[in-house]
Write a protein that holds these residues in place. Structure first.
Motif, mmCIF file in Angstrom:
data_model
loop_
_atom_site.group_PDB
_atom_site.id
_atom_site.type_symbol
_atom_site.label_atom_id
_atom_site.label_comp_id
_atom_site.label_asym_id
_atom_site.label_seq_id
_atom_site.Cartn_x
_atom_site.Cartn_y
_atom_site.Cartn_z
ATOM 1 N N TYR A 224 -2.380 -4.527 -3.875
ATOM 2 C CA TYR A 224 -3.450 -5.528 -3.939
ATOM 3 C C TYR A 224 -4.306 -5.232 -5.165
ATOM 4 O O TYR A 224 -4.782 -4.102 -5.337
ATOM 5 C CB TYR A 224 -4.284 -5.481 -2.654
ATOM 6 C CG TYR A 224 -5.267 -6.613 -2.561
ATOM 7 C CD1 TYR A 224 -4.815 -7.933 -2.473
ATOM 8 C CD2 TYR A 224 -6.639 -6.381 -2.585
ATOM 9 C CE1 TYR A 224 -5.711 -8.983 -2.398
ATOM 10 C CE2 TYR A 224 -7.534 -7.432 -2.507
ATOM 11 C CZ TYR A 224 -7.074 -8.732 -2.416
ATOM 12 O OH TYR A 224 -7.957 -9.780 -2.355
ATOM 13 N N GLU A 227 -3.584 -2.060 -7.089
ATOM 14 C CA GLU A 227 -3.550 -0.768 -6.382
ATOM 15 C C GLU A 227 -2.435 -0.755 -5.341
ATOM 16 O O GLU A 227 -2.142 -1.790 -4.738
ATOM 17 C CB GLU A 227 -4.854 -0.558 -5.625
ATOM 18 C CG GLU A 227 -5.996 -0.085 -6.466
ATOM 19 C CD GLU A 227 -7.267 -0.032 -5.634
ATOM 20 O OE1 GLU A 227 -7.251 0.591 -4.548
ATOM 21 O OE2 GLU A 227 -8.257 -0.634 -6.067
ATOM 22 N N VAL A 229 -1.977 -0.117 -1.940
ATOM 23 C CA VAL A 229 -2.878 0.028 -0.795
ATOM 24 C C VAL A 229 -2.219 0.862 0.295
ATOM 25 O O VAL A 229 -2.812 1.763 0.870
ATOM 26 C CB VAL A 229 -3.261 -1.365 -0.248
ATOM 27 C CG1 VAL A 229 -4.086 -1.251 1.024
ATOM 28 C CG2 VAL A 229 -4.006 -2.142 -1.312
ATOM 29 N N GLU A 230 -0.963 0.544 0.569
ATOM 30 C CA GLU A 230 -0.294 1.223 1.675
ATOM 31 C C GLU A 230 1.200 1.327 1.383
ATOM 32 O O GLU A 230 1.796 0.404 0.818
ATOM 33 C CB GLU A 230 -0.532 0.413 2.957
ATOM 34 C CG GLU A 230 -0.193 1.165 4.192
ATOM 35 C CD GLU A 230 -0.832 0.543 5.440
ATOM 36 O OE1 GLU A 230 -1.794 -0.239 5.303
ATOM 37 O OE2 GLU A 230 -0.356 0.843 6.534
ATOM 38 N N ASP A 232 4.582 2.748 3.530
ATOM 39 C CA ASP A 232 4.986 3.375 4.794
ATOM 40 C C ASP A 232 6.348 2.857 5.230
ATOM 41 O O ASP A 232 6.915 1.964 4.591
ATOM 42 C CB ASP A 232 3.935 3.051 5.871
ATOM 43 C CG ASP A 232 3.771 4.198 6.862
ATOM 44 O OD1 ASP A 232 4.774 4.905 7.100
ATOM 45 O OD2 ASP A 232 2.649 4.375 7.362
ATOM 46 N N PRO A 241 -0.477 -1.536 10.743
ATOM 47 C CA PRO A 241 -0.919 -1.217 9.383
ATOM 48 C C PRO A 241 -2.184 -0.362 9.384
ATOM 49 O O PRO A 241 -3.044 -0.525 10.256
ATOM 50 C CB PRO A 241 -1.180 -2.587 8.756
ATOM 51 C CG PRO A 241 -1.309 -3.529 9.887
ATOM 52 C CD PRO A 241 -0.555 -2.966 11.036
ATOM 53 N N PHE A 242 -2.242 0.491 8.417
ATOM 54 C CA PHE A 242 -3.299 1.481 8.354
ATOM 55 C C PHE A 242 -4.556 0.877 7.708
ATOM 56 O O PHE A 242 -5.664 1.109 8.153
ATOM 57 C CB PHE A 242 -2.728 2.663 7.571
ATOM 58 C CG PHE A 242 -3.701 3.600 6.993
ATOM 59 C CD1 PHE A 242 -4.254 4.613 7.784
ATOM 60 C CD2 PHE A 242 -4.072 3.519 5.647
ATOM 61 C CE1 PHE A 242 -5.144 5.506 7.225
ATOM 62 C CE2 PHE A 242 -4.971 4.415 5.102
ATOM 63 C CZ PHE A 242 -5.505 5.409 5.894
ATOM 64 N N ASP A 243 -4.324 0.069 6.682
ATOM 65 C CA ASP A 243 -5.452 -0.466 5.926
ATOM 66 C C ASP A 243 -5.784 -1.893 6.376
ATOM 67 O O ASP A 243 -4.892 -2.676 6.702
ATOM 68 C CB ASP A 243 -5.080 -0.460 4.436
ATOM 69 C CG ASP A 243 -6.282 -0.675 3.534
ATOM 70 O OD1 ASP A 243 -6.763 0.318 2.958
ATOM 71 O OD2 ASP A 243 -6.729 -1.842 3.404
ATOM 72 N N GLU A 244 -7.058 -2.210 6.354
ATOM 73 C CA GLU A 244 -7.498 -3.552 6.768
ATOM 74 C C GLU A 244 -6.896 -4.645 5.880
ATOM 75 O O GLU A 244 -6.571 -5.727 6.344
ATOM 76 C CB GLU A 244 -9.041 -3.640 6.706
ATOM 77 C CG GLU A 244 -9.758 -3.030 7.896
ATOM 78 C CD GLU A 244 -9.279 -3.615 9.221
ATOM 79 O OE1 GLU A 244 -9.219 -4.844 9.349
ATOM 80 O OE2 GLU A 244 -8.941 -2.817 10.134
ATOM 81 N N ARG A 245 -6.774 -4.336 4.559
ATOM 82 C CA ARG A 245 -6.252 -5.348 3.630
ATOM 83 C C ARG A 245 -4.784 -5.656 3.937
ATOM 84 O O ARG A 245 -4.337 -6.798 3.886
ATOM 85 C CB ARG A 245 -6.403 -4.867 2.180
ATOM 86 C CG ARG A 245 -7.846 -4.867 1.706
ATOM 87 C CD ARG A 245 -8.013 -4.123 0.409
ATOM 88 N NE ARG A 245 -7.805 -2.693 0.580
ATOM 89 C CZ ARG A 245 -7.870 -1.805 -0.411
ATOM 90 N NH1 ARG A 245 -8.095 -2.211 -1.639
ATOM 91 N NH2 ARG A 245 -7.673 -0.522 -0.184
ATOM 92 N N THR A 246 -4.043 -4.609 4.274
ATOM 93 C CA THR A 246 -2.636 -4.816 4.626
ATOM 94 C C THR A 246 -2.552 -5.687 5.874
ATOM 95 O O THR A 246 -1.759 -6.633 5.943
ATOM 96 C CB THR A 246 -1.941 -3.466 4.927
ATOM 97 O OG1 THR A 246 -2.375 -2.506 3.985
ATOM 98 C CG2 THR A 246 -0.440 -3.596 4.876
ATOM 99 N N LYS A 247 -3.398 -5.362 6.805
ATOM 100 C CA LYS A 247 -3.417 -6.101 8.065
ATOM 101 C C LYS A 247 -3.735 -7.569 7.791
ATOM 102 O O LYS A 247 -3.065 -8.473 8.302
ATOM 103 C CB LYS A 247 -4.484 -5.485 8.981
ATOM 104 C CG LYS A 247 -4.363 -5.880 10.426
ATOM 105 C CD LYS A 247 -5.370 -5.065 11.215
ATOM 106 C CE LYS A 247 -5.334 -5.433 12.677
ATOM 107 N NZ LYS A 247 -6.296 -4.629 13.430
#
Lengths: 255, 288
Positions: A224, A227, A229-230, A232, A241-247
């Motif tokens: 994103y 960057e 972001v995740e 996995d 998902p670990f990150d809010e943005r991924t979610k």
């Protein structure tokens, strides 16, 4: 993610098109051998830019600057000759790009022609047959090998391009949204093909299509605004998902 | 609310359309008129001998005219000269022009390429008579005589910018994916250019070459200073040689040979038009 012997490693890779802005920001990731890794993210997040850094495509454009290290089997690609890197890290583009003046047969062998490698007639025939079989195109084109590559349908052309890239037996195959210009049936064919191919080659695929990433990839990256972001295991990322943005991206709240 | 006069506006629209169509049709008039004039006057000169025999002497022509016969002989010396000089000019202009065009297309952002491109434009706009006189100083004076070589040099200079431009334009419209796909297979730059890009650009470059040839084939001024002309069929490249446009000028200046003007003009016109039409047709086929 950590792997015992990753085939490809990105270490703090940054890519910038202008001095002010970075398209890819400090991306570090290791890619597992004989796996499919999907790079996802909204348009302009830097996923294609990251992918193109891996076979030194950015070298063609003097205004693009790449920093950081990319290791192929532990060897820094920036210290290798681009010709050598590109032979070991093949690439398939978004739009099928068979060479328009070459026949299907010549297209499969284009990698050898462009590298100045002479093959005997029997070697050529063997390579063409094996490569076209590995992309499930042999039965469809074996009687029209002398026709131009552009004579084929879009999906067939893309499989021809994959065969052309595989002919040089690369260790890694980079794919930049290889199915985005294709119809759903042709896309399904390519997806099935990739699952077979990962036995022999490590695949890094950029995709816009979350469903596709989920169906075929072992690991997924979510990028994103440049960057990473995740990164996995695909199933884990899609389910938890670990990150809010991924979610937000995976649930369609952000595109 | 103010009333809108649609009828009035539609009438104006129609009037403008008719005017534009008429003016467009008018542009075809000069070519058709020229073609008609040359065809009517030159048609009866055409015979097998006209293309296989050299220019007759003024005396022979005078005798024929006095007897009310067609002037014997033809323009074979001019045709041979034109072909030799075009061939030699193309031999050098093609490889140099194509390589330069590739360089310009590939490095359009470099300062050196910008300068070369600018010079190419200037060269294209240089009056042909100046190219002729400069070639005279460069080639005719040191060689101590007029020659096909000197004529070829003048034509070469005139063809070069045309071929550079057409190659550059063709290479620029090739999709960048072709070059990237070639390099992504580990090809080196030269091989990608020669095996992928040039074959893909062949149609465009060929069309450009035909247009360049058709553009210089009618040039007279530079050949007056360099090739001079010759009344026999000659294959030596270090001697004065004839060319079809030179013959037209010679015929014009010799009252006895004036009837040959039209045959030679018709030949030149048909040749140039054929080249142009072929080039257009090829370009269309290549673009589709």
């Amino acid at each position: 993610m950590e792997f015992v012997k990753p085939v490809l490693e990105f270490d703090k890779v940054c890519v910038s098109y202008t001095k002010q802005t970075m398209a890819v920001k400090y991306v570090s990731a290791a890619i597992e051998r004989n796996s499919i890794t999907a790079i996802m993210g909204p348009s302009g997040c830097g996923k294609s830019t990251l992918l193109r850094a891996a076979n030194l495509m950015h070298n063609l454009y003097p205004n693009i600057h790449v920093n950081g290290d990319i290791l192929l089997n532990g060897e820094n690609i920036f210290q290798m000759h681009p010709i050598d890197v590109r032979r070991r890290i093949g690439m398939v583009f978004q739009r099928p790009a068979p060479f328009p003046t070459m026949s299907i047969y010549e297209n499969v062998l284009a990698g050898f022609t462009l590298n100045g490698i002479n093959l005997s007639k029997s070697e050529k025939e063997e390579v063409v047959e094996n490569c076209l079989k590995s992309v499930s195109l042999w039965n469809e084109v074996k009687d029209v090998l002398n026709k131009k590559g552009t004579f084929l349908s879009g999906g067939q052309q893309q499989r021809l391009c994959i065969a052309r890239a595989l002919a040089l037996k690369p260790e890694v195959l980079l794919m930049d949204e290889p199915t985005s210009a294709l119809d759903p049936i042709a896309s399904k064919h390519i997806e099935e093909l990739l699952l077979q191919l990962k036995k022999d080659v490590t695949i890094l695929i950029v995709t816009h299509n979350m469903g596709q990433a989920r169906r075929i990839s072992d690991h997924s990256m979510f990028m994103y605004l440049g960057e990473l972001v995740e990164y996995d295991n695909t199933l884990k990322m899609f389910e938890n998902p670990f990150d809010e943005r991924t979610k937000a991206y995976l649930t369609g709240k952000m595109g | 609310m103010k009333k809108i006069y649609i009828k009035h506006r539609l009438l104006k629209d129609k009037l403008l359309f008719v005017m534009v169509s008429l003016l467009s049709a008018l542009t075809a008039v000069p070519l058709l008129a020229i073609l008609g004039e040359v065809l009517i006057k030159g048609y009866d000169q055409f015979s097998w001998a006209f293309f296989t025999e050299p220019t007759p002497t003024a005396y022979k022509a005078m005798k024929a005219v006095a007897a009310g016969e067609l002037i014997p002989g033809g323009i074979a010396n001019g045709i041979v000269g034109t072909l030799i000089m075009l061939g030699m000019a193309s031999l050098f202009a093609l490889p140099i022009g194509i390589m330069c065009g590739i360089y310009l297309a590939e490095n359009s952002k470099k300062k050196f390429a910008y300068i070369v491109s600018y010079i190419t434009d200037l060269l294209q706009g240089t009056p042909s008579v100046i190219i002729g006189i400069v070639t005279y100083i460069w080639v005719v004076v040191p060689m101590k005589g007029y020659s096909a070589i000197a004529g070829s040099v003048a034509l070469f200079i005139m063809m070069l910018p045309l071929i550079i431009r057409s190659t550059e334009e063709t290479m620029k419209i090739l999709p960048s994916s072709l070059k990237e796909a070639g390099l992504a297979l580990g090809g080196n730059y030269m091989r990608v250019v020669t095996k992928v890009q040039l074959p893909a650009a062949f149609g465009g470059i060929f069309t450009g070459t035909l247009l360049a040839i058709s553009r210089v084939i009618g040039e007279t001024a530079p050949l007056m200073f360099t090739a001079l002309g010759c009344s026999i069929i000659r294959w030596d490249i270090d001697k004065p040689i004839s060319a079809v446009p030179l013959l037209i000028w010679e015929f014009f200046n010799d009252p006895n040979l004036q009837d040959l003007i039209w045959g030679a003009s018709l030949f030149l016109l048909v040749f140039v038009l054929t080249l142009n039409l072929t080039a257009k047709k090829l370009a269309k086929k290549w673009n589709s």
